[in-house]
Design an enzyme around this catalytic site. Structure first.
Site, short mmCIF file in Angstrom:
data_model
loop_
_atom_site.label_atom_id
_atom_site.label_comp_id
_atom_site.label_asym_id
_atom_site.label_seq_id
_atom_site.Cartn_x
_atom_site.Cartn_y
_atom_site.Cartn_z
N PRO A 105 -8.41 -27.03 -2.36
CA PRO A 105 -8.05 -25.68 -1.93
C PRO A 105 -9.17 -24.68 -2.24
O PRO A 105 -9.95 -24.88 -3.17
CB PRO A 105 -6.80 -25.38 -2.74
CG PRO A 105 -6.93 -26.21 -3.96
CD PRO A 105 -7.68 -27.45 -3.56
N GLY A 107 -10.73 -21.29 -3.62
CA GLY A 107 -10.58 -20.12 -4.49
C GLY A 107 -9.51 -20.20 -5.56
O GLY A 107 -8.93 -19.18 -5.92
N SER A 112 -14.39 -25.17 -5.23
CA SER A 112 -14.45 -25.29 -3.76
C SER A 112 -15.78 -24.77 -3.21
O SER A 112 -16.35 -25.38 -2.29
CB SER A 112 -13.29 -24.56 -3.10
OG SER A 112 -13.23 -23.22 -3.54
N SER A 113 -16.30 -23.67 -3.77
CA SER A 113 -17.54 -23.13 -3.18
C SER A 113 -18.73 -24.02 -3.49
O SER A 113 -19.61 -24.22 -2.65
CB SER A 113 -17.79 -21.69 -3.63
OG SER A 113 -17.81 -21.62 -5.02
N ASP A 156 -20.77 -25.55 -12.12
CA ASP A 156 -19.99 -26.21 -11.07
C ASP A 156 -20.85 -27.19 -10.28
O ASP A 156 -20.49 -28.36 -10.12
CB ASP A 156 -19.39 -25.18 -10.09
CG ASP A 156 -18.17 -24.51 -10.67
OD1 ASP A 156 -17.98 -24.58 -11.90
OD2 ASP A 156 -17.39 -23.91 -9.90
O1 PMV Z 1 -12.14 -20.48 -12.13
P1 PMV Z 1 -13.61 -20.71 -12.01
O2 PMV Z 1 -13.97 -22.03 -11.48
O3 PMV Z 1 -14.27 -19.56 -11.32
O4 PMV Z 1 -14.18 -20.78 -13.51
C1 PMV Z 1 -14.42 -19.67 -14.29
C2 PMV Z 1 -14.81 -20.09 -15.68
C3 PMV Z 1 -15.09 -18.93 -16.61
O5 PMV Z 1 -15.41 -19.50 -17.88
C4 PMV Z 1 -13.87 -18.05 -16.78
C5 PMV Z 1 -16.24 -18.05 -16.11
C6 PMV Z 1 -17.62 -18.71 -16.17
O6 PMV Z 1 -18.53 -18.17 -15.51
O7 PMV Z 1 -17.81 -19.69 -16.91
#
Ligand code: PMV
Length: 318
Positions: A105, A107, A112-113, A156
């Site tokens: 899914p 966001g 996903s991005s 990621d």
């Molecule tokens: O929910 P996501 O995949 O955007 O993960 C954010 C993770 C955080 O620790 C809250 C922010 C970050 O840049 O690490």
């Protein structure tokens, strides 16, 4: 760019942060792993201008027309698609019809991005007959991902490109250490729409850390200890400890104020259905939760679905 093909493909998994989100923004380590679910890309030549179709994103799917004579749309997917075509110098030479599909899914914090960026680059590279090493792939993926998230940490797409579990430390430069998982993790992922963006959740925690610096630091330090203990438990394949640590990490995220009512409901349903541990994954404020459910994966997934939450049973391994 060299020779183009008639039918080319690419793929990339999604990701989950297993432990350490938010504290990682404040200098502590985190652990993330690639999911067994992800996105696949098919690229074909077309006589009209280039076009991207993502049938599962948005109620009627998502279609991006990349007519070189027209301004690119203002949304991140349109901009990233146009940039990817530029990276392979496809504009004005040949047009491509790109379809991206998969059970990931958009966001909710499942990468996903980054999966979009990596799978699209792999598909276009295959189409152009370009062999990409990991370094090139990482650089291009970082560029596309930054269109979605500003200057991203790189966590990621590193996890997604390496397709393994990594301990990340936000030093300069960032450090990535593979964590060899002793036994595959049956992980249920469930999600709900987000009530705010990652940026909103990060800024909520920053405000709290400013108002209560000493207490927030203690919470971040405790999360760092959870991460260190979790790395050992992951290597040992100790499900009981991993589950306990997930529950503790969820409580600490709750103390930081990023766990929504829906997140808590999903976590409770998963635990009641037999999960050894469950927690928010990613930024929170809604979005995704994960549950470790050896021997109970299908039951946990089905209870979440019956309660109205989309859910998938994943298997995380090296
Ligand atoms: O929910 P996501 O995949 O955007 O993960 C954010 C993770 C955080 O620790 C809250 C922010 C970050 O840049 O690490």
């Amino acid at each position: 760019m060299t020779q183009v093909r008639n039918h080319s493909v690419g793929a990339a998994p999604g990701k989950v942060i297993l432990f350490g989100e938010h504290a990682v923004v404040h200098g502590r380590p985190a652990v993330a792993a690639a999911l067994s679910h992800g996105l696949g890309v098919v690229v074909r030549p077309t006589a009209s201008h280039s076009r991207l179709n993502i049938p599962r994103w948005g109620r009627n799917g998502l279609v991006v027309e990349a007519d070189p004579k027209k301004e690119v749309g203002n949304d991140a997917v349109s901009k990233a698609f146009r940039r990817a075509l530029d990276l392979f110098e496809l504009h004005n030479k040949t047009s491509v019809d790109v379809t991206i599909d998969g059970e990931l899914p958009l966001g909710v914090g499942l990468g996903s991005s980054a999966a979009f960026s990596v799978s699209l680059i792999r598909g276009l590279a295959d189409y152009c007959g370009v062999r990409l090493n990991d370094e090139n792939l990482r650089r291009n993926a970082h560029e596309l991902e930054s269109i979605f998230h500003g200057n991203s940490s790189g966590l990621d797409h590193s996890v997604i490109i390496q397709n393994e579990c990594l301990r990340f430390h936000p030093r300069k430069p960032p450090q990535y250490q593979p964590v060899k998982i002793g036994i595959g993790l049956p992980i249920v992922v469930a999600w709900t729409p987000r009530l705010g963006t990652t940026k909103d959740a990060v800024s909520h925690v920053a405000t709290l850390a400013k108002a209560q610096p000493a207490l927030s630091d203690q919470i971040f330090d405790t999360i760092a200890s959870v991460v260190d203990r979790a790395c050992e438990a992951l290597k040992e394949g100790d499900f009981t400890t991993i589950g306990q640590l997930m529950n503790m990490n969820h409580g600490l995220l709750s103390a930081l104020g990023v766990v929504s009512v829906e997140n808590d409901k999903m976590v409770s349903i998963a635990r009641a259905a037999g999960a050894l541990g469950a927690k928010v994954t990613g930024a929170g404020f809604g979005g995704a939760v994960i549950a470790l459910a050896p021997g109970a994966g299908e039951r946990v997934r089905d209870r979440l679905i019956a309660s109205g939450y989309p859910a998938l049973l994943n298997f995380i391994q090296n």
